[in-house]
Design a protein around this motif. Structure first.
Motif, PDB file in Angstrom:
ATOM      1  N   PHE A 148       0.846  -1.203   0.000  1.00  9.91           N
ATOM      2  CA  PHE A 148       0.000   0.000   0.000  1.00  9.91           C
ATOM      3  C   PHE A 148       0.874   1.243   0.000  1.00  9.91           C
ATOM      4  CE2 PHE A 148       0.603  -0.988   4.509  1.00  9.91           C
ATOM      5  CZ  PHE A 148       0.877   0.256   5.087  1.00  9.91           C
ATOM      6  N   VAL A 149       0.286   2.356  -0.395  1.00  9.48           N
ATOM      7  CA  VAL A 149       0.983   3.642  -0.343  1.00  9.48           C
ATOM      8  C   VAL A 149       0.094   4.659   0.352  1.00  9.48           C
ATOM      9  CG1 VAL A 149       2.268   3.189  -2.473  1.00  9.48           C
ATOM     10  CG2 VAL A 149       0.143   4.503  -2.571  1.00  9.48           C
ATOM     11  N   THR A 150       0.747   5.688   0.881  1.00  4.64           N
ATOM     12  CA  THR A 150       0.038   6.783   1.542  1.00  4.64           C
ATOM     13  C   THR A 150       0.551   8.108   0.998  1.00  4.64           C
ATOM     14  OG1 THR A 150      -0.308   5.568   3.601  1.00  4.64           O
ATOM     15  CG2 THR A 150      -0.393   7.957   3.734  1.00  4.64           C
ATOM     16  N   PRO A 151      -0.313   8.943   0.430  1.00  4.26           N
ATOM     17  CA  PRO A 151       0.106  10.291   0.053  1.00  4.26           C
ATOM     18  C   PRO A 151       0.088  11.215   1.267  1.00  4.26           C
ATOM     19  CG  PRO A 151      -2.194   9.964  -0.515  1.00  4.26           C
ATOM     20  CD  PRO A 151      -1.716   8.662   0.078  1.00  4.26           C
ATOM     21  N   TRP A 152       1.064  12.094   1.326  1.00  2.00           N
ATOM     22  CA  TRP A 152       1.092  13.131   2.349  1.00  2.00           C
ATOM     23  C   TRP A 152       0.426  14.397   1.803  1.00  2.00           C
ATOM     24  CZ3 TRP A 152       3.374  13.258   7.295  1.00  2.00           C
ATOM     25  CH2 TRP A 152       4.101  12.119   7.660  1.00  2.00           C
ATOM     26  N   PRO A 153      -0.176  15.200   2.648  1.00  2.00           N
ATOM     27  CA  PRO A 153      -0.619  16.522   2.195  1.00  2.00           C
ATOM     28  C   PRO A 153       0.573  17.333   1.690  1.00  2.00           C
ATOM     29  CG  PRO A 153      -1.625  15.976   4.304  1.00  2.00           C
ATOM     30  CD  PRO A 153      -0.566  14.931   4.044  1.00  2.00           C
ATOM     31  N   PRO A 154       0.335  18.354   0.878  1.00  2.00           N
ATOM     32  CA  PRO A 154       1.438  19.118   0.291  1.00  2.00           C
ATOM     33  C   PRO A 154       2.398  19.681   1.339  1.00  2.00           C
ATOM     34  CG  PRO A 154      -0.617  19.666  -0.786  1.00  2.00           C
ATOM     35  CD  PRO A 154      -0.971  18.804   0.380  1.00  2.00           C
ATOM     36  N   SER A 155       3.676  19.626   1.016  1.00  2.00           N
ATOM     37  CA  SER A 155       4.713  20.117   1.929  1.00  2.00           C
ATOM     38  C   SER A 155       4.808  21.634   1.852  1.00  2.00           C
ATOM     39  CB  SER A 155       6.073  19.530   1.548  1.00  2.00           C
ATOM     40  OG  SER A 155       5.996  18.135   1.388  1.00  2.00           O
ATOM     41  N   GLY A 156       5.011  22.241   3.015  1.00  2.00           N
ATOM     42  CA  GLY A 156       5.250  23.676   3.094  1.00  2.00           C
ATOM     43  C   GLY A 156       6.409  23.958   4.023  1.00  2.00           C
ATOM     44  N   ILE A 157       6.638  25.235   4.285  1.00  2.00           N
ATOM     45  CA  ILE A 157       7.741  25.640   5.152  1.00  2.00           C
ATOM     46  C   ILE A 157       7.191  26.088   6.501  1.00  2.00           C
ATOM     47  CG2 ILE A 157       9.643  27.251   5.509  1.00  2.00           C
ATOM     48  CD1 ILE A 157       9.898  27.486   2.467  1.00  2.00           C
ATOM     49  N   ASP A 226       5.040  23.811  18.535  1.00  2.00           N
ATOM     50  CA  ASP A 226       5.638  24.239  19.799  1.00  2.00           C
ATOM     51  C   ASP A 226       6.840  25.153  19.569  1.00  2.00           C
ATOM     52  OD1 ASP A 226       3.828  22.847  21.336  1.00  2.00           O
ATOM     53  OD2 ASP A 226       5.102  21.082  21.572  1.00  2.00           O
ATOM     54  N   TYR A 227       7.466  25.053  18.398  1.00  2.00           N
ATOM     55  CA  TYR A 227       8.683  25.803  18.107  1.00  2.00           C
ATOM     56  C   TYR A 227       8.547  26.725  16.901  1.00  2.00           C
ATOM     57  CZ  TYR A 227      10.384  21.978  21.021  1.00  2.00           C
ATOM     58  OH  TYR A 227      10.550  21.073  22.036  1.00  2.00           O
ATOM     59  N   LEU A 228       7.699  26.359  15.954  1.00  2.00           N
ATOM     60  CA  LEU A 228       7.593  27.094  14.695  1.00  2.00           C
ATOM     61  C   LEU A 228       6.161  27.571  14.525  1.00  2.00           C
ATOM     62  CD1 LEU A 228       9.601  24.514  12.541  1.00  2.00           C
ATOM     63  CD2 LEU A 228      10.499  26.509  13.763  1.00  2.00           C
ATOM     64  N   ARG A 229       5.967  28.876  14.544  1.00  2.00           N
ATOM     65  CA  ARG A 229       4.617  29.440  14.586  1.00  2.00           C
ATOM     66  C   ARG A 229       4.173  30.020  13.253  1.00  2.00           C
ATOM     67  NH1 ARG A 229       2.374  27.488  19.024  1.00  2.00           N
ATOM     68  NH2 ARG A 229       1.068  29.316  19.376  1.00  2.00           N
ATOM     69  N   ASN A 230       4.909  29.714  12.191  1.00  2.00           N
ATOM     70  CA  ASN A 230       4.552  30.226  10.865  1.00  2.00           C
ATOM     71  C   ASN A 230       4.607  29.090   9.847  1.00  2.00           C
ATOM     72  OD1 ASN A 230       4.633  33.425  11.173  1.00  2.00           O
ATOM     73  ND2 ASN A 230       6.321  32.565  12.367  1.00  2.00           N
ATOM     74  N   PHE A 231       3.710  29.153   8.877  1.00  2.00           N
ATOM     75  CA  PHE A 231       3.685  28.139   7.820  1.00  2.00           C
ATOM     76  C   PHE A 231       3.452  28.820   6.485  1.00  2.00           C
ATOM     77  CE2 PHE A 231       1.540  25.039   5.057  1.00  2.00           C
ATOM     78  CZ  PHE A 231       2.398  23.958   5.166  1.00  2.00           C
ATOM     79  N   SER A 232       4.365  28.570   5.531  1.00  2.92           N
ATOM     80  CA  SER A 232       4.223  29.083   4.164  1.00  2.92           C
ATOM     81  C   SER A 232       3.777  27.943   3.265  1.00  2.92           C
ATOM     82  CB  SER A 232       5.566  29.640   3.668  1.00  2.92           C
ATOM     83  OG  SER A 232       5.991  30.714   4.473  1.00  2.92           O
ATOM     84  N   ASP A 233       2.619  28.110   2.658  1.00  2.00           N
ATOM     85  CA  ASP A 233       2.013  27.041   1.856  1.00  2.00           C
ATOM     86  C   ASP A 233       2.576  27.072   0.435  1.00  2.00           C
ATOM     87  OD1 ASP A 233       0.344  24.964   1.120  1.00  2.00           O
ATOM     88  OD2 ASP A 233      -1.368  26.291   0.699  1.00  2.00           O
ATOM     89  N   ILE A 234       3.813  26.592   0.288  1.00  2.00           N
ATOM     90  CA  ILE A 234       4.471  26.657  -1.022  1.00  2.00           C
ATOM     91  C   ILE A 234       4.084  25.476  -1.917  1.00  2.00           C
ATOM     92  CG2 ILE A 234       6.412  27.970  -0.079  1.00  2.00           C
ATOM     93  CD1 ILE A 234       8.061  25.336  -0.244  1.00  2.00           C
ATOM     94  N   VAL A 235       3.409  24.461  -1.385  1.00  2.80           N
ATOM     95  CA  VAL A 235       3.013  23.260  -2.131  1.00  2.80           C
ATOM     96  C   VAL A 235       4.231  22.688  -2.860  1.00  2.80           C
ATOM     97  CG1 VAL A 235       1.247  22.243  -3.639  1.00  2.80           C
ATOM     98  CG2 VAL A 235       0.764  24.361  -2.444  1.00  2.80           C
ATOM     99  N   TYR A 236       5.243  22.394  -2.097  1.00  2.00           N
ATOM    100  CA  TYR A 236       6.509  21.906  -2.638  1.00  2.00           C
ATOM    101  C   TYR A 236       6.337  20.564  -3.351  1.00  2.00           C
ATOM    102  CZ  TYR A 236      11.344  20.165  -2.604  1.00  2.00           C
ATOM    103  OH  TYR A 236      12.556  19.645  -2.962  1.00  2.00           O
ATOM    104  N   ALA A 237       5.626  19.641  -2.712  1.00  2.05           N
ATOM    105  CA  ALA A 237       5.417  18.303  -3.284  1.00  2.05           C
ATOM    106  C   ALA A 237       4.290  17.617  -2.528  1.00  2.05           C
ATOM    107  CB  ALA A 237       6.691  17.461  -3.205  1.00  2.05           C
ATOM    108  N   VAL A 238       3.762  16.538  -3.129  1.00  2.59           N
ATOM    109  CA  VAL A 238       2.795  15.652  -2.459  1.00  2.59           C
ATOM    110  C   VAL A 238       3.463  14.284  -2.402  1.00  2.59           C
ATOM    111  CG1 VAL A 238       0.455  14.705  -2.490  1.00  2.59           C
ATOM    112  CG2 VAL A 238       0.886  17.005  -3.407  1.00  2.59           C
ATOM    113  N   PRO A 239       4.348  14.082  -1.431  1.00  5.41           N
ATOM    114  CA  PRO A 239       5.170  12.862  -1.420  1.00  5.41           C
ATOM    115  C   PRO A 239       4.411  11.639  -0.933  1.00  5.41           C
ATOM    116  CG  PRO A 239       5.705  14.231   0.456  1.00  5.41           C
ATOM    117  CD  PRO A 239       4.699  15.008  -0.352  1.00  5.41           C
TER     118      PRO A 239
END
Length: 337
Positions: A148-157, A226-239
């Protein structure tokens, strides 16, 4: 006159059911096999949910003849990069592993995490279907059966400070999740290195890293914010993550049981693709509720620089990938246009 044995029998009869000797319980049949399924990521992350789904489907489909026991959150003592070898060597029956971690061993397994190739779950699924025969052959070459495989949601920063411009991008000391992402961000940031997720939190706590490339899905997100309070939705990949069993364990099954387990794997894969529907919205809602500021439209200059760096990354991947993998990517990109 009653004999002692007769008297004892009489007392036994008068004492009633409370003193009846316990009858042996009917034991459940022992399973034919128990497969330990190792995974570096938490049970609440999307691959961990796939592990639980697969385990339940296998038990149901085989009537309990095969039991799958998930071991999430690196409790096996192994990181993702070690899991593939552990299954090939028979130390564990199964592993669910993030594909990009094996890029140095197999460029094919980097395909799903190449930068800016897929922009949605639908595109990622189409790329997976095109590459599926190659994936199956790659795992077979390593003595494993892909189930089986599992897609991850799009990667961001994820970052300690918002990525508002090129200077902010340059200031990042970012954890990458595979060789290609590390090389890409190393061209643009202060630091970029591959770090296993289970080794990451202490490095964030000390400030060694101030950014992470990840979707932050499920339990992973709960640790990151807990450490990173910002997220940039760059949609780098759907691994993709890949769930595979050793061929020695697989070949020990009869044909009927193999068919049942394979069907459970197909069902798990289908369910994981379906689970992607609305997953990003759910993740973003939970992130905002926990104080994460999300930029869904990162600055154009940042995206232009990232995409420009990606062109070199893709060229480097093509130089190492086999002709069949390159052909899959070329056809996919042509059709996407």
């Amino acid at each position: 006159m009653r004999t002692p044995s007769a008297l004892a029998a009489c007392c036994w009869l008068l004492s009633g059911p409370a003193t009846l000797p316990a009858l042996p319980a009917f034991a459940q049949p022992a399973p034919q096999a128990v497969w330990e399924l190792i995974d570096e990521y938490p049970a609440s992350a999307i691959p961990g949910q796939a592990d639980a789904t697969f385990a339940a489907e296998v038990e149901r489909a085989t009537g309990g003849r095969i039991l799958v026991r998930p071991i999430p959150d690196a409790k096996s003592g192994l990181r993702t990069r070690e899991q593939l070898k552990a299954v090939s060597e028979g130390r564990f029956a199964m592993a669910d592993s993030f594909g990009g971690a094996f890029g140095e061993e197999s460029p094919l397994l980097l395909l799903s995490s190449l930068p800016f190739v897929t922009a949605s779950a639908e595109e990622a699924r189409a790329l997976y279907q095109a590459a599926r025969p190659l994936y199956e052959a790659e795992f077979a070459r390593r003595g494993q059966k892909l189930l089986f495989v599992t897609p991850w949601p799009p990667s961001g920063i994820w970052s300690a400070s918002p990525v508002t411009d090129l200077d902010a991008l340059k200031a990042l000391k970012i954890r990458a999740y595979d060789a290609t992402s590390a090389e890409l961000f190393a061209r643009l940031c202060t630091l970029a290195q591959v770090v296993s997720f289970s080794d990451l939190m202490p490095k964030l706590k000390t400030g060694e890293f101030n950014a992470v490339l990840s979707s932050g899905d499920g339990g992973a997100g709960r640790e990151l914010w807990d450490y990173l309070r910002n997220f940039s939705d760059i949609v780098y990949a759907v691994p993709l993550s890949f769930g595979a069993v050793s061929l020695s364990a697989w070949n020990a099954l009869d044909a009927e049981t193999q068919a049942a387990v394979a069907k459970a794997g197909e069902g798990t894969t289908a369910r994981q693709w379906e689970a992607m529907t609305g997953r990003v919205a759910v993740n973003f809602k939970r992130m905002r509720e926990n104080g994460v500021a999300i930029n869904e439209t990162p600055p154009a200059e940042v995206m232009a620089v990232l995409r420009g760096a990606a062109e070199k990354t893709l060229a480097e991947w093509r130089a190492t990938a086999g002709p069949e993998a390159r052909a899959v990517l070329d056809v996919f990109l042509k059709q996407r246009r």
